[in-house]
Design a protein around this motif. Sequence first.
Motif, PDB file in Angstrom:
ATOM      1  N   LYS A  98       0.438  -1.670  -0.025  1.00 19.73           N
ATOM      2  CA  LYS A  98       0.552  -0.150   0.549  1.00 19.73           C
ATOM      3  C   LYS A  98       1.285   0.836  -0.174  1.00 19.73           C
ATOM      4  O   LYS A  98       0.896   2.104  -0.684  1.00 19.73           O
ATOM      5  N   ALA A  99       1.776   1.271   1.061  1.00 17.79           N
ATOM      6  CA  ALA A  99       2.558   2.506   1.244  1.00 17.79           C
ATOM      7  C   ALA A  99       3.718   2.829  -0.551  1.00 17.79           C
ATOM      8  O   ALA A  99       3.670   3.993  -1.043  1.00 17.79           O
ATOM      9  N   PHE A 100       4.158   1.234  -1.163  1.00 18.57           N
ATOM     10  CA  PHE A 100       4.948   1.775  -2.359  1.00 18.57           C
ATOM     11  C   PHE A 100       3.685   2.388  -3.117  1.00 18.57           C
ATOM     12  O   PHE A 100       4.505   3.394  -4.194  1.00 18.57           O
ATOM     13  N   ILE A 101       2.346   2.048  -3.503  1.00 20.57           N
ATOM     14  CA  ILE A 101       1.688   2.681  -3.733  1.00 20.57           C
ATOM     15  C   ILE A 101       1.068   4.154  -4.116  1.00 20.57           C
ATOM     16  O   ILE A 101       1.080   5.132  -4.302  1.00 20.57           O
ATOM     17  N   ASP A 102       0.788   4.000  -2.628  1.00 19.54           N
ATOM     18  CA  ASP A 102       0.581   5.740  -2.209  1.00 19.54           C
ATOM     19  C   ASP A 102       1.793   6.703  -2.125  1.00 19.54           C
ATOM     20  O   ASP A 102       0.816   8.057  -2.303  1.00 19.54           O
ATOM     21  N   ARG A 103       2.830   6.440  -2.171  1.00 21.43           N
ATOM     22  CA  ARG A 103       3.964   6.730  -2.526  1.00 21.43           C
ATOM     23  C   ARG A 103       4.792   7.213  -3.544  1.00 21.43           C
ATOM     24  O   ARG A 103       5.581   7.968  -3.407  1.00 21.43           O
ATOM     25  N   PHE A 104       4.109   6.478  -3.948  1.00 19.97           N
ATOM     26  CA  PHE A 104       4.346   6.704  -5.572  1.00 19.97           C
ATOM     27  C   PHE A 104       5.563   6.113  -5.855  1.00 19.97           C
ATOM     28  O   PHE A 104       6.910   6.533  -6.621  1.00 19.97           O
ATOM     29  N   ALA A 105       6.312   5.459  -5.394  1.00 23.00           N
ATOM     30  CA  ALA A 105       7.358   4.091  -5.219  1.00 23.00           C
ATOM     31  C   ALA A 105       7.648   3.030  -6.133  1.00 23.00           C
ATOM     32  O   ALA A 105       8.179   2.754  -6.264  1.00 23.00           O
ATOM     33  N   ILE A 106       6.919   3.256  -7.361  1.00 23.71           N
ATOM     34  CA  ILE A 106       7.166   2.192  -8.465  1.00 23.71           C
ATOM     35  C   ILE A 106       6.401   3.137  -9.764  1.00 23.71           C
ATOM     36  O   ILE A 106       5.208   4.019  -9.350  1.00 23.71           O
ATOM     37  N   THR A 146      13.100   4.935 -11.388  1.00 25.96           N
ATOM     38  CA  THR A 146      13.169   5.929 -10.608  1.00 25.96           C
ATOM     39  C   THR A 146      14.367   6.298  -9.568  1.00 25.96           C
ATOM     40  O   THR A 146      14.895   5.245  -9.146  1.00 25.96           O
ATOM     41  N   GLY A 147      14.596   7.395  -8.989  1.00 25.80           N
ATOM     42  CA  GLY A 147      15.444   7.875  -7.577  1.00 25.80           C
ATOM     43  C   GLY A 147      15.046   6.958  -6.409  1.00 25.80           C
ATOM     44  O   GLY A 147      13.569   6.407  -6.138  1.00 25.80           O
ATOM     45  N   TYR A 148      15.634   6.708  -5.747  1.00 28.18           N
ATOM     46  CA  TYR A 148      15.505   5.704  -4.285  1.00 28.18           C
ATOM     47  C   TYR A 148      14.442   6.439  -3.655  1.00 28.18           C
ATOM     48  O   TYR A 148      14.090   5.883  -2.685  1.00 28.18           O
ATOM     49  N   VAL A 149      15.254   7.862  -3.199  1.00 30.35           N
ATOM     50  CA  VAL A 149      13.719   8.464  -2.484  1.00 30.35           C
ATOM     51  C   VAL A 149      12.611   8.024  -1.584  1.00 30.35           C
ATOM     52  O   VAL A 149      11.910   7.187  -1.171  1.00 30.35           O
ATOM     53  N   LYS A 150      11.731   8.585  -3.198  1.00 32.34           N
ATOM     54  CA  LYS A 150      10.597   7.497  -2.594  1.00 32.34           C
ATOM     55  C   LYS A 150       9.985   5.907  -2.985  1.00 32.34           C
ATOM     56  O   LYS A 150       9.466   5.842  -1.517  1.00 32.34           O
ATOM     57  N   VAL A 152      12.307   4.830  -0.123  1.00 36.25           N
ATOM     58  CA  VAL A 152      12.718   4.760   0.448  1.00 36.25           C
ATOM     59  C   VAL A 152      11.599   5.326   1.561  1.00 36.25           C
ATOM     60  O   VAL A 152      11.796   5.188   3.190  1.00 36.25           O
ATOM     61  N   GLU A 153      11.442   6.803   1.320  1.00 35.77           N
ATOM     62  CA  GLU A 153       9.916   7.106   2.135  1.00 35.77           C
ATOM     63  C   GLU A 153       9.098   6.303   2.600  1.00 35.77           C
ATOM     64  O   GLU A 153       8.360   5.841   3.479  1.00 35.77           O
ATOM     65  N   ALA A 154       8.260   5.505   1.161  1.00 29.44           N
ATOM     66  CA  ALA A 154       6.919   4.348   1.019  1.00 29.44           C
ATOM     67  C   ALA A 154       7.477   3.320   2.401  1.00 29.44           C
ATOM     68  O   ALA A 154       6.581   2.676   2.932  1.00 29.44           O
ATOM     69  N   ILE A 155       8.674   2.772   2.600  1.00 24.78           N
ATOM     70  CA  ILE A 155       8.841   2.169   3.445  1.00 24.78           C
ATOM     71  C   ILE A 155       9.078   2.205   4.983  1.00 24.78           C
ATOM     72  O   ILE A 155       8.768   1.531   5.656  1.00 24.78           O
ATOM     73  N   GLU A 156       9.456   3.830   5.564  1.00 26.16           N
ATOM     74  CA  GLU A 156       9.589   4.463   6.255  1.00 26.16           C
ATOM     75  C   GLU A 156       7.550   4.668   7.004  1.00 26.16           C
ATOM     76  O   GLU A 156       7.212   4.548   7.760  1.00 26.16           O
ATOM     77  N   VAL A 157       7.117   4.540   5.416  1.00 27.05           N
ATOM     78  CA  VAL A 157       5.796   5.096   5.774  1.00 27.05           C
ATOM     79  C   VAL A 157       4.719   3.646   6.760  1.00 27.05           C
ATOM     80  O   VAL A 157       3.853   3.933   7.496  1.00 27.05           O
TER      81      VAL A 157
END
Length: 167
Positions: A98-106, A146-150, A152-157
């Motif tokens: 869910k976090a990967f989707i919500d944080r646009f990490a994909i 993608t860059g890895y920022v999103k 890492v953010e998704a994993i933290e969320v």
Amino acid sequence: MKIRNADIETIVVEFEVNGKPYNIHVEPYKTILEVLRDDLGLTGAKKGCDDANCGACTVIIDGKAVKCCSMLIGQARGTKIVTIEGLETAEGLHPLQKAFIDRFAIQCGFCTPGMILTAKAVLDAKPDANEDDIREAMHGNLCRCTGYVKIVEAIEVARDKMNKSEV
């Protein structure tokens, strides 16, 4: 145990995938990735580099993130494997999904299953993982879009949500 089958020597491998037990006859030269994809129809793990460098083939074996493209199926004997297909429950997506989707990490999604499973293994082992811990754990998973920022953010969320739900 070895069995002769149409002049192809096979071995019997017993293991569990996503909570389901398997007892299969398979050629000993097949990798875990090939068996998951070709024999069991679990296509979430991807064949990217074929030499355990990119992380697209990552699954969780006995609680550890493992790149299964370079592991022979015989090495899976007696193990418990979790693939991306095994994360979703009756309640819905895993918090990491869910976090990967919500944080646009994909973006293209090719690396995403391996990224999510690596993140799950690190958060299972260290629920309070900080950004440095997460970045260190993820260093073997490559994303070409993608860059890895999103990520890492998704994993933290997801970490924060998972820790909140445990309280």
